[in-house]
Design a protein around this motif. Structure first.
Motif, PDB file in Angstrom:
ATOM      1  N   VAL A   1       0.880  -1.170   0.000  1.00  0.00           N
ATOM      2  CA  VAL A   1       0.000   0.000   0.000  1.00  0.00           C
ATOM      3  C   VAL A   1       0.915   1.217   0.000  1.00  0.00           C
ATOM      4  N   ARG A   2       0.636   2.167  -0.896  1.00  0.00           N
ATOM      5  CA  ARG A   2       1.472   3.364  -0.939  1.00  0.00           C
ATOM      6  C   ARG A   2       0.686   4.554  -1.443  1.00  0.00           C
ATOM      7  N   ALA A   3       1.241   5.735  -1.207  1.00  0.00           N
ATOM      8  CA  ALA A   3       0.606   6.981  -1.634  1.00  0.00           C
ATOM      9  C   ALA A   3       0.885   7.222  -3.111  1.00  0.00           C
ATOM     10  N   MET A   4      -0.077   7.829  -3.787  1.00  0.00           N
ATOM     11  CA  MET A   4       0.096   8.253  -5.174  1.00  0.00           C
ATOM     12  C   MET A   4       0.574   9.702  -5.136  1.00  0.00           C
ATOM     13  N   VAL A   5       1.771   9.955  -5.620  1.00  0.00           N
ATOM     14  CA  VAL A   5       2.378  11.278  -5.575  1.00  0.00           C
ATOM     15  C   VAL A   5       2.227  11.949  -6.936  1.00  0.00           C
ATOM     16  N   ASP A   6       1.810  13.205  -6.935  1.00  0.00           N
ATOM     17  CA  ASP A   6       1.697  13.969  -8.178  1.00  0.00           C
ATOM     18  C   ASP A   6       3.107  14.272  -8.678  1.00  0.00           C
ATOM     19  N   PRO A   7       3.525  13.697  -9.819  1.00  0.00           N
ATOM     20  CA  PRO A   7       4.896  13.892 -10.291  1.00  0.00           C
ATOM     21  C   PRO A   7       5.234  15.347 -10.590  1.00  0.00           C
ATOM     22  N   HIS A   8       4.247  16.144 -11.000  1.00  0.00           N
ATOM     23  CA  HIS A   8       4.506  17.556 -11.295  1.00  0.00           C
ATOM     24  C   HIS A   8       4.874  18.322 -10.027  1.00  0.00           C
ATOM     25  N   LYS A   9       4.251  17.958  -8.909  1.00  0.00           N
ATOM     26  CA  LYS A   9       4.519  18.648  -7.637  1.00  0.00           C
ATOM     27  C   LYS A   9       5.931  18.398  -7.131  1.00  0.00           C
TER      28      LYS A   9
ATOM     29  N   LEU B   1      21.183   5.316 -19.907  1.00  0.00           N
ATOM     30  CA  LEU B   1      20.355   4.395 -20.671  1.00  0.00           C
ATOM     31  C   LEU B   1      21.141   3.630 -21.733  1.00  0.00           C
ATOM     32  N   ILE B   2      21.872   4.342 -22.562  1.00  0.00           N
ATOM     33  CA  ILE B   2      22.561   3.651 -23.662  1.00  0.00           C
ATOM     34  C   ILE B   2      23.783   2.861 -23.190  1.00  0.00           C
ATOM     35  N   SER B   3      24.176   3.058 -21.939  1.00  0.00           N
ATOM     36  CA  SER B   3      25.305   2.278 -21.428  1.00  0.00           C
ATOM     37  C   SER B   3      24.862   1.060 -20.613  1.00  0.00           C
ATOM     38  N   LEU B   4      23.566   0.828 -20.536  1.00  0.00           N
ATOM     39  CA  LEU B   4      23.089  -0.371 -19.853  1.00  0.00           C
ATOM     40  C   LEU B   4      23.538  -1.610 -20.623  1.00  0.00           C
ATOM     41  N   PRO B   5      23.758  -2.731 -19.936  1.00  0.00           N
ATOM     42  CA  PRO B   5      24.284  -3.928 -20.595  1.00  0.00           C
ATOM     43  C   PRO B   5      23.412  -4.410 -21.752  1.00  0.00           C
ATOM     44  N   GLY B   6      24.057  -4.577 -22.908  1.00  0.00           N
ATOM     45  CA  GLY B   6      23.403  -5.190 -24.053  1.00  0.00           C
ATOM     46  C   GLY B   6      22.488  -4.308 -24.873  1.00  0.00           C
ATOM     47  N   VAL B   7      22.375  -3.024 -24.552  1.00  0.00           N
ATOM     48  CA  VAL B   7      21.444  -2.165 -25.285  1.00  0.00           C
ATOM     49  C   VAL B   7      21.991  -1.892 -26.682  1.00  0.00           C
ATOM     50  N   ARG B   8      21.223  -2.327 -27.681  1.00  0.00           N
ATOM     51  CA  ARG B   8      21.571  -2.053 -29.075  1.00  0.00           C
ATOM     52  C   ARG B   8      20.819  -0.846 -29.592  1.00  0.00           C
ATOM     53  N   GLN B   9      19.542  -0.716 -29.166  1.00  0.00           N
ATOM     54  CA  GLN B   9      18.706   0.375 -29.677  1.00  0.00           C
ATOM     55  C   GLN B   9      17.738   0.807 -28.591  1.00  0.00           C
ATOM     56  N   ALA B  10      17.521   2.117 -28.527  1.00  0.00           N
ATOM     57  CA  ALA B  10      16.516   2.687 -27.620  1.00  0.00           C
ATOM     58  C   ALA B  10      15.641   3.625 -28.430  1.00  0.00           C
ATOM     59  N   ARG B  11      14.354   3.331 -28.489  1.00  0.00           N
ATOM     60  CA  ARG B  11      13.407   4.191 -29.209  1.00  0.00           C
ATOM     61  C   ARG B  11      12.571   4.918 -28.174  1.00  0.00           C
ATOM     62  N   THR B  12      12.556   6.235 -28.270  1.00  0.00           N
ATOM     63  CA  THR B  12      11.966   7.089 -27.243  1.00  0.00           C
ATOM     64  C   THR B  12      10.647   7.685 -27.699  1.00  0.00           C
ATOM     65  N   PHE B  13       9.688   7.703 -26.758  1.00  0.00           N
ATOM     66  CA  PHE B  13       8.374   8.295 -26.992  1.00  0.00           C
ATOM     67  C   PHE B  13       8.057   9.202 -25.808  1.00  0.00           C
ATOM     68  N   PHE B  14       7.914  10.490 -26.056  1.00  0.00           N
ATOM     69  CA  PHE B  14       7.556  11.426 -24.998  1.00  0.00           C
ATOM     70  C   PHE B  14       6.039  11.452 -24.862  1.00  0.00           C
ATOM     71  N   VAL B  15       5.555  11.282 -23.660  1.00  0.00           N
ATOM     72  CA  VAL B  15       4.119  11.258 -23.411  1.00  0.00           C
ATOM     73  C   VAL B  15       3.601  12.690 -23.420  1.00  0.00           C
ATOM     74  N   ILE B  16       2.655  12.972 -24.276  1.00  0.00           N
ATOM     75  CA  ILE B  16       2.063  14.295 -24.391  1.00  0.00           C
ATOM     76  C   ILE B  16       1.003  14.498 -23.308  1.00  0.00           C
ATOM     77  N   LYS B  17       0.199  13.455 -23.099  1.00  0.00           N
ATOM     78  CA  LYS B  17      -0.885  13.543 -22.129  1.00  0.00           C
ATOM     79  C   LYS B  17      -1.152  12.148 -21.568  1.00  0.00           C
ATOM     80  N   GLU B  18      -1.202  12.045 -20.261  1.00  0.00           N
ATOM     81  CA  GLU B  18      -1.579  10.777 -19.632  1.00  0.00           C
ATOM     82  C   GLU B  18      -3.099  10.716 -19.568  1.00  0.00           C
TER      83      GLU B  18
ATOM     84  N   LYS C   1      -4.951   7.738 -19.027  1.00  0.00           N
ATOM     85  CA  LYS C   1      -5.368   6.803 -17.980  1.00  0.00           C
ATOM     86  C   LYS C   1      -4.111   6.186 -17.392  1.00  0.00           C
ATOM     87  N   ALA C   2      -3.935   6.313 -16.101  1.00  0.00           N
ATOM     88  CA  ALA C   2      -2.741   5.775 -15.454  1.00  0.00           C
ATOM     89  C   ALA C   2      -3.100   5.182 -14.099  1.00  0.00           C
ATOM     90  N   ASN C   3      -2.480   4.090 -13.776  1.00  0.00           N
ATOM     91  CA  ASN C   3      -2.643   3.444 -12.477  1.00  0.00           C
ATOM     92  C   ASN C   3      -4.099   3.134 -12.137  1.00  0.00           C
TER      93      ASN C   3
END
Length: 159
Positions: free
Chosen positions: A59-67, A133-150, A152-154
């Protein structure tokens, strides 16, 4: 009966307790007992059994990431250079040490792993990407997606 534990079927009261606690983990035992129409002692015993049997894992609190200055959510698809148990284990061990990574899931499809990462902004992600991120073991490719709007979450599970 829940799919993961075929050995014991949960009754209506236990399912109600799970749903109530998903919606509000701060409910007191007295409030839970009242809402499920059982005595406080019975409610406590049943809730404790749900913890003991692993139905409730915490059980844990949901923290507003923006705050707290972590307003940017980034999804990253990772492709490893090899698909071996050893390369998966090395990557997974390294991932668990990175606090910015909220979730890491082994997936089927175009990526080996899908990550959810919280950072303050794009510049912060750039630093994380370049330094970690790119120095983590075995990473060949990282494809990034920036979230514009959440949208539905949790969300609580429905069972």
């Amino acid at each position: 009966m829940l799919k993961d534990n075929p050995s014991r079927a949960l009754d209506r009261t236990e399912l109600a307790l799970l749903q109530l606690l998903q919606a509000d983990g701060r409910l007191t035992n007295a409030e839970l007992a009242q809402r499920t129409n059982v005595s406080p002692a019975t409610c406590h015993r049943r809730t404790q059994r749900l913890f003991d049997e692993g139905y409730i894992t915490g059980v844990r609190a949901m923290v507003d990431p923006h705050k707290v200055g972590l307003g940017a959510l980034v999804m990253v698809g990772i492709v490893l250079d090899r698909s071996t148990p050893e390369s998966f284990a090395a990557f997974e061990a390294a991932i668990t040490k990175e606090a910015s990574i909220l979730d890491c899931d082994l997936v089927a499809g175009d990526f080996d792993y899908l990550l959810r990462i919280r950072v303050s902004d794009i510049a912060d992600f750039n630093r994380f990407h370049t330094q970690k991120l790119i120095s983590l073991p075995g990473v060949r490719q990282a494809r990034t997606f920036f979230v514009i709007k959440e949208v539905k979450a949790n969300a609580p599970m429905d069972f």
